[in-house]
Design an enzyme around this catalytic site. Structure first.
Site, PDB file in Angstrom:
ATOM      1  N   SER A 105     -52.085  23.616 -36.038  1.00  0.00           N
ATOM      2  CA  SER A 105     -52.642  22.410 -35.413  1.00  0.00           C
ATOM      3  C   SER A 105     -51.556  21.439 -34.973  1.00  0.00           C
ATOM      4  O   SER A 105     -51.849  20.376 -34.444  1.00  0.00           O
ATOM      5  CB  SER A 105     -53.599  21.713 -36.381  1.00  0.00           C
ATOM      6  OG  SER A 105     -52.947  21.443 -37.609  1.00  0.00           O
ATOM      7  N   ASN A 144     -55.661  18.587 -48.093  1.00  0.00           N
ATOM      8  CA  ASN A 144     -57.055  18.246 -47.829  1.00  0.00           C
ATOM      9  C   ASN A 144     -57.310  16.739 -47.923  1.00  0.00           C
ATOM     10  O   ASN A 144     -57.974  16.157 -47.057  1.00  0.00           O
ATOM     11  CB  ASN A 144     -57.976  18.998 -48.794  1.00  0.00           C
ATOM     12  CG  ASN A 144     -57.867  20.503 -48.613  1.00  0.00           C
ATOM     13  OD1 ASN A 144     -57.222  20.963 -47.666  1.00  0.00           O
ATOM     14  ND2 ASN A 144     -58.474  21.265 -49.506  1.00  0.00           N
ATOM     15  N   THR A 199     -86.112  -3.719 -10.326  1.00  0.00           N
ATOM     16  CA  THR A 199     -86.749  -2.788 -11.265  1.00  0.00           C
ATOM     17  C   THR A 199     -87.116  -1.588 -10.404  1.00  0.00           C
ATOM     18  O   THR A 199     -87.454  -1.745  -9.220  1.00  0.00           O
ATOM     19  CB  THR A 199     -88.008  -3.375 -11.934  1.00  0.00           C
ATOM     20  OG1 THR A 199     -88.951  -3.708 -10.917  1.00  0.00           O
ATOM     21  CG2 THR A 199     -87.688  -4.624 -12.757  1.00  0.00           C
ATOM     22  N   HIS A 200     -87.024  -0.416 -10.969  1.00  0.00           N
ATOM     23  CA  HIS A 200     -87.259   0.824 -10.197  1.00  0.00           C
ATOM     24  C   HIS A 200     -86.374   0.891  -8.953  1.00  0.00           C
ATOM     25  O   HIS A 200     -86.759   1.478  -7.945  1.00  0.00           O
ATOM     26  CB  HIS A 200     -88.729   0.962  -9.782  1.00  0.00           C
ATOM     27  CG  HIS A 200     -89.686   0.642 -10.883  1.00  0.00           C
ATOM     28  ND1 HIS A 200     -90.049   1.552 -11.852  1.00  0.00           N
ATOM     29  CD2 HIS A 200     -90.304  -0.523 -11.206  1.00  0.00           C
ATOM     30  CE1 HIS A 200     -90.883   0.969 -12.704  1.00  0.00           C
ATOM     31  NE2 HIS A 200     -91.051  -0.294 -12.344  1.00  0.00           N
ATOM     32  N   SER A 245     -59.888   9.260   1.563  1.00  0.00           N
ATOM     33  CA  SER A 245     -60.257  10.653   1.749  1.00  0.00           C
ATOM     34  C   SER A 245     -59.147  11.350   2.515  1.00  0.00           C
ATOM     35  O   SER A 245     -58.493  10.741   3.365  1.00  0.00           O
ATOM     36  CB  SER A 245     -61.564  10.712   2.535  1.00  0.00           C
ATOM     37  OG  SER A 245     -61.677  11.957   3.187  1.00  0.00           O
ATOM     38  N   LYS A 282     -62.552   6.116   4.869  1.00  0.00           N
ATOM     39  CA  LYS A 282     -63.139   6.023   3.535  1.00  0.00           C
ATOM     40  C   LYS A 282     -62.316   5.216   2.535  1.00  0.00           C
ATOM     41  O   LYS A 282     -61.100   5.270   2.526  1.00  0.00           O
ATOM     42  CB  LYS A 282     -63.338   7.436   2.953  1.00  0.00           C
ATOM     43  CG  LYS A 282     -64.310   8.275   3.722  1.00  0.00           C
ATOM     44  CD  LYS A 282     -65.741   7.871   3.458  1.00  0.00           C
ATOM     45  CE  LYS A 282     -66.153   8.388   2.137  1.00  0.00           C
ATOM     46  NZ  LYS A 282     -67.288   9.198   2.072  1.00  0.00           N
ATOM     47  N   ASN A 307     -63.025   5.084  -1.432  1.00  0.00           N
ATOM     48  CA  ASN A 307     -63.960   5.603  -2.435  1.00  0.00           C
ATOM     49  C   ASN A 307     -63.772   4.949  -3.806  1.00  0.00           C
ATOM     50  O   ASN A 307     -62.640   4.724  -4.223  1.00  0.00           O
ATOM     51  CB  ASN A 307     -63.766   7.117  -2.597  1.00  0.00           C
ATOM     52  CG  ASN A 307     -64.075   7.858  -1.316  1.00  0.00           C
ATOM     53  OD1 ASN A 307     -64.925   7.436  -0.540  1.00  0.00           O
ATOM     54  ND2 ASN A 307     -63.375   8.955  -1.100  1.00  0.00           N
ATOM     55  N   GLU A 318     -66.534   6.158 -10.566  1.00  0.00           N
ATOM     56  CA  GLU A 318     -67.122   7.509 -10.528  1.00  0.00           C
ATOM     57  C   GLU A 318     -66.562   8.373 -11.661  1.00  0.00           C
ATOM     58  O   GLU A 318     -67.290   9.090 -12.345  1.00  0.00           O
ATOM     59  CB  GLU A 318     -66.850   8.180  -9.182  1.00  0.00           C
ATOM     60  CG  GLU A 318     -67.708   7.623  -8.059  1.00  0.00           C
ATOM     61  CD  GLU A 318     -67.355   8.234  -6.712  1.00  0.00           C
ATOM     62  OE1 GLU A 318     -67.139   9.453  -6.644  1.00  0.00           O
ATOM     63  OE2 GLU A 318     -67.280   7.482  -5.735  1.00  0.00           O
ATOM     64  N   TYR A 338     -63.689  21.259 -48.697  1.00  0.00           N
ATOM     65  CA  TYR A 338     -62.930  21.405 -47.453  1.00  0.00           C
ATOM     66  C   TYR A 338     -63.020  22.830 -46.920  1.00  0.00           C
ATOM     67  O   TYR A 338     -62.949  23.814 -47.662  1.00  0.00           O
ATOM     68  CB  TYR A 338     -61.445  21.058 -47.681  1.00  0.00           C
ATOM     69  CG  TYR A 338     -60.611  21.291 -46.431  1.00  0.00           C
ATOM     70  CD1 TYR A 338     -60.484  20.299 -45.468  1.00  0.00           C
ATOM     71  CD2 TYR A 338     -60.001  22.524 -46.192  1.00  0.00           C
ATOM     72  CE1 TYR A 338     -59.760  20.529 -44.314  1.00  0.00           C
ATOM     73  CE2 TYR A 338     -59.276  22.751 -45.033  1.00  0.00           C
ATOM     74  CZ  TYR A 338     -59.160  21.749 -44.101  1.00  0.00           C
ATOM     75  OH  TYR A 338     -58.459  21.968 -42.946  1.00  0.00           O
ATOM     76  N   GLN A 382     -60.299  21.386 -39.266  1.00  0.00           N
ATOM     77  CA  GLN A 382     -59.133  21.184 -38.405  1.00  0.00           C
ATOM     78  C   GLN A 382     -59.565  20.961 -36.946  1.00  0.00           C
ATOM     79  O   GLN A 382     -58.845  20.347 -36.165  1.00  0.00           O
ATOM     80  CB  GLN A 382     -58.203  22.398 -38.502  1.00  0.00           C
ATOM     81  CG  GLN A 382     -56.925  22.265 -37.723  1.00  0.00           C
ATOM     82  CD  GLN A 382     -55.900  23.290 -38.173  1.00  0.00           C
ATOM     83  OE1 GLN A 382     -55.323  23.183 -39.245  1.00  0.00           O
ATOM     84  NE2 GLN A 382     -55.679  24.303 -37.356  1.00  0.00           N
ATOM     85  N   LYS A 410     -60.046  17.260 -34.787  1.00  0.00           N
ATOM     86  CA  LYS A 410     -59.075  16.342 -34.204  1.00  0.00           C
ATOM     87  C   LYS A 410     -59.128  16.255 -32.685  1.00  0.00           C
ATOM     88  O   LYS A 410     -59.112  15.167 -32.108  1.00  0.00           O
ATOM     89  CB  LYS A 410     -57.669  16.701 -34.664  1.00  0.00           C
ATOM     90  CG  LYS A 410     -57.469  16.293 -36.091  1.00  0.00           C
ATOM     91  CD  LYS A 410     -56.253  16.884 -36.721  1.00  0.00           C
ATOM     92  CE  LYS A 410     -56.473  17.041 -38.205  1.00  0.00           C
ATOM     93  NZ  LYS A 410     -57.519  18.010 -38.568  1.00  0.00           N
TER      94      LYS A 410
HETATM   95  N1  ARG Z   1     -54.207  21.053 -40.659  1.00  0.00           N
HETATM   96  C1  ARG Z   1     -55.243  20.970 -41.623  1.00  0.00           C
HETATM   97  C2  ARG Z   1     -56.449  20.218 -41.055  1.00  0.00           C
HETATM   98  O1  ARG Z   1     -56.296  19.625 -40.060  1.00  0.00           O
HETATM   99  C3  ARG Z   1     -54.771  20.278 -42.856  1.00  0.00           C
HETATM  100  C4  ARG Z   1     -55.485  20.655 -44.089  1.00  0.00           C
HETATM  101  C5  ARG Z   1     -55.255  22.073 -44.408  1.00  0.00           C
HETATM  102  N2  ARG Z   1     -55.709  22.405 -45.681  1.00  0.00           N
HETATM  103  C6  ARG Z   1     -55.780  23.686 -46.091  1.00  0.00           C
HETATM  104  N3  ARG Z   1     -56.174  23.916 -47.265  1.00  0.00           N
HETATM  105  N4  ARG Z   1     -55.489  24.666 -45.268  1.00  0.00           N
HETATM  106  O2  ARG Z   1     -57.537  20.229 -41.584  1.00  0.00           O
END
Ligand code: ARG
Length: 462
Positions: A28, A115, A160-161, A282, A288, A290, A295, A322, A327, A330
């Site tokens: 990660s 964790n 309205t509408h 454009s 144009k 825009n 948007e 956990y 993970q 995020k």
């Molecule tokens: N990178 C992990 C997460 O975002 C951290 C926690 C990992 N814990 C584990 N027991 N593998 O959740």
């Protein structure tokens, strides 16, 4: 069997390394490295507690503090080498710390697990994000109030509408959005209370055998208290879902405003102009201009709804405590943060760049019998039951439509055909200014009320 599995922090019990694909799949660090400041802040608070409790030596704490200062400097200056082999932000930082200060670095993780560490980092990150969002919301809402004050008496058709309904002022219309974004701000403030609770001390899931002081860590990190249950603390992501749901609601409001801005900017409507820096041209049609920013904001609303759905689905059916599924919290969360902060930043600026075409709004007000309700109220005040007044005015509107004029263009004699109660004073009621001024109570569109609402709005922002 020796293998390069041993390069992993947790590799003790493994006999073969993971494949490159699995490494990439499970890592990660590419996205969680953005929490590096929070990770270091959390580690320092934890280390100070360990030293205070005599779990590590004062000299270890000194080494950890010195090492973390170097890590901070390395990351800030872009010298830090993030490694996929080290999975995530936590192990990357811990490994570098250990390389810099030796054994003290290895002692940092005493009484802690990734964790409770990651749950703490996300909470710290979100708390910071909420504080940023609140500042941006304030800037945006104050730009809306400025606009409302400037256009407190500028008449436009209220719809309205999507059909002309009654006159309102542009200022009143802007203050409607002030209210929506005010509720958003309240929601973030409420969510913050549940974000600012400390998971650390829960360790992997069951707590830890060391004589820790969780309250001390909470205080160090400016949290409002500790999470009460270790199993819940490491697995709970309600706070992230709540946050994203507040983001989704905010974006829904942004998309409503965006839709109106796009419509008002259309040459067919022409109620406003937005400063050129928020528009693009454009590549084929030279004429144009825009409204790209509103948007895109309208489009990005769907993106934030999607992140909310991702997080809800991510958490659905997860057993305690956990799981690595977490993970995946995020990227949706960070994307929601980025989308909302960028959007608010742009909108705060854009609100100041809106110019109103009062002439076009006025012209639109003559095209939909906007003061018909005022005429019905006029008759009711002269003693006609409201339902009868409504019917009489309906007939008058039909006659005006047939003649191709608005109600005030009918003569007194013509109007009197619909009710003998109509007298010369009716024309004051049929004007847009009369209509506006008569809605003179809290929440009404009378310019005086809009100005009073602006004053109250400023006080609420202070
Ligand atoms: N990178 C992990 C997460 O975002 C951290 C926690 C990992 N814990 C584990 N027991 N593998 O959740």
């Amino acid at each position: 069997m020796t293998s390069n599995a041993n390069q992993y922090t947790w590799a003790g019990r493994f006999s073969e390394p993971v494949s490159d694909l699995v490494k990439r799949y499970t890592a990660s660090v590419d996205f969680d490295q953005r929490m590096w400041r929070q990770d270091i802040r959390g580690s320092l608070a934890h280390a100070r507690m360990l030293a205070k409790q005599g779990i590590i030596a004062a000299a270890d704490l000194a080494d950890i503090e010195r090492g973390m200062a170097i890590v901070t400097e390395e990351i800030e200056s872009g010298k830090f080498e993030w490694s996929l082999d080290l999975e995530d932000v936590h192990l990357n930082i811990e490994k570098r710390l250990t390389a810099l200060v030796g054994d003290a670095g290895k002692r940092l993780h005493t009484g802690r697990s990734r964790n409770d560490q990651v749950a703490t980092d996300i909470r710290l990150y979100l708390r910071d994000a909420i504080d940023d969002i609140q500042m941006l919301l304030k800037a945006f809402r104050s730009a809306l109030v400025d606009l409302a004050e400037k256009e407190a008496a500028t008449p436009m058709p209220g719809f309205t509408h999507l059909q002309v309904a009654q006159p309102v002022t542009f200022g009143h219309h802007m203050l409607a959005y002030f209210e929506m974004f005010g509720r958003d701000s309240e929601r973030f403030a409420d969510c913050r209370k549940r974000v600012a609770r400390l998971p650390l001390g829960s360790a992997a899931l069951a707590g830890t055998t060391y004589p820790i002081d969780r309250e001390f860590v909470a205080e160090q990190l400016g949290f409002e208290g500790v999470c009460e249950n270790s199993l819940d603390a490491v697995s709970d992501r309600d706070f992230a879902i709540e946050f994203t749901s507040a983001c989704a609601l905010l974006m829904m409001h942004i998309s409503r405003l965006s839709e109106e801005l796009v419509m008002w900017m259309s040459p067919r409507v022409g109620f406003i102009q937005i400063a050129d820096r928020f528009c693009t041209g454009s590549s084929i049609m030279p004429q144009k201009k825009n409204p790209d920013v509103p948007e895109l904001a309208r489009g990005k609303t769907g993106r934030v709804y999607g992140q909310l759905m991702s997080l809800l689905t991510l958490m659905k059916s997860q057993p305690l405590a956990y799981n690595k599924d977490n993970q995946e919290d995020k990227e949706p969360l960070f994307d929601a943060v980025d989308t909302v902060t960028d959007t608010l930043r742009i909108f705060a600026d854009m609100a100041g760049g809106i110019t109103v075409r009062a002439d076009n709004m006025k012209a639109a007000l003559t095209q939909g019998f906007a003061t018909a309700t005022d005429l019905a109220d006029y008759l009711t005040k002269k003693g006609l039951p409201f339902r009868d007044a409504h019917e009489a005015v309906g007939l008058a509107v039909k006659a005006a439509e047939f003649k191709g004029v608005d109600l005030p263009q009918l003569t007194l004699e013509e109007l009197q055909q619909f009710s003998p109660l109509i007298e010369n004073d009716v024309f004051a009621v049929l004007t847009v200014e009369g209509s506006l001024a008569s809605r003179n109570h809290i929440g009404g569109t009378a310019p005086d009320q809009v100005r009073a609402a602006v004053t109250r709005a400023r006080a609420r922002l202070a």
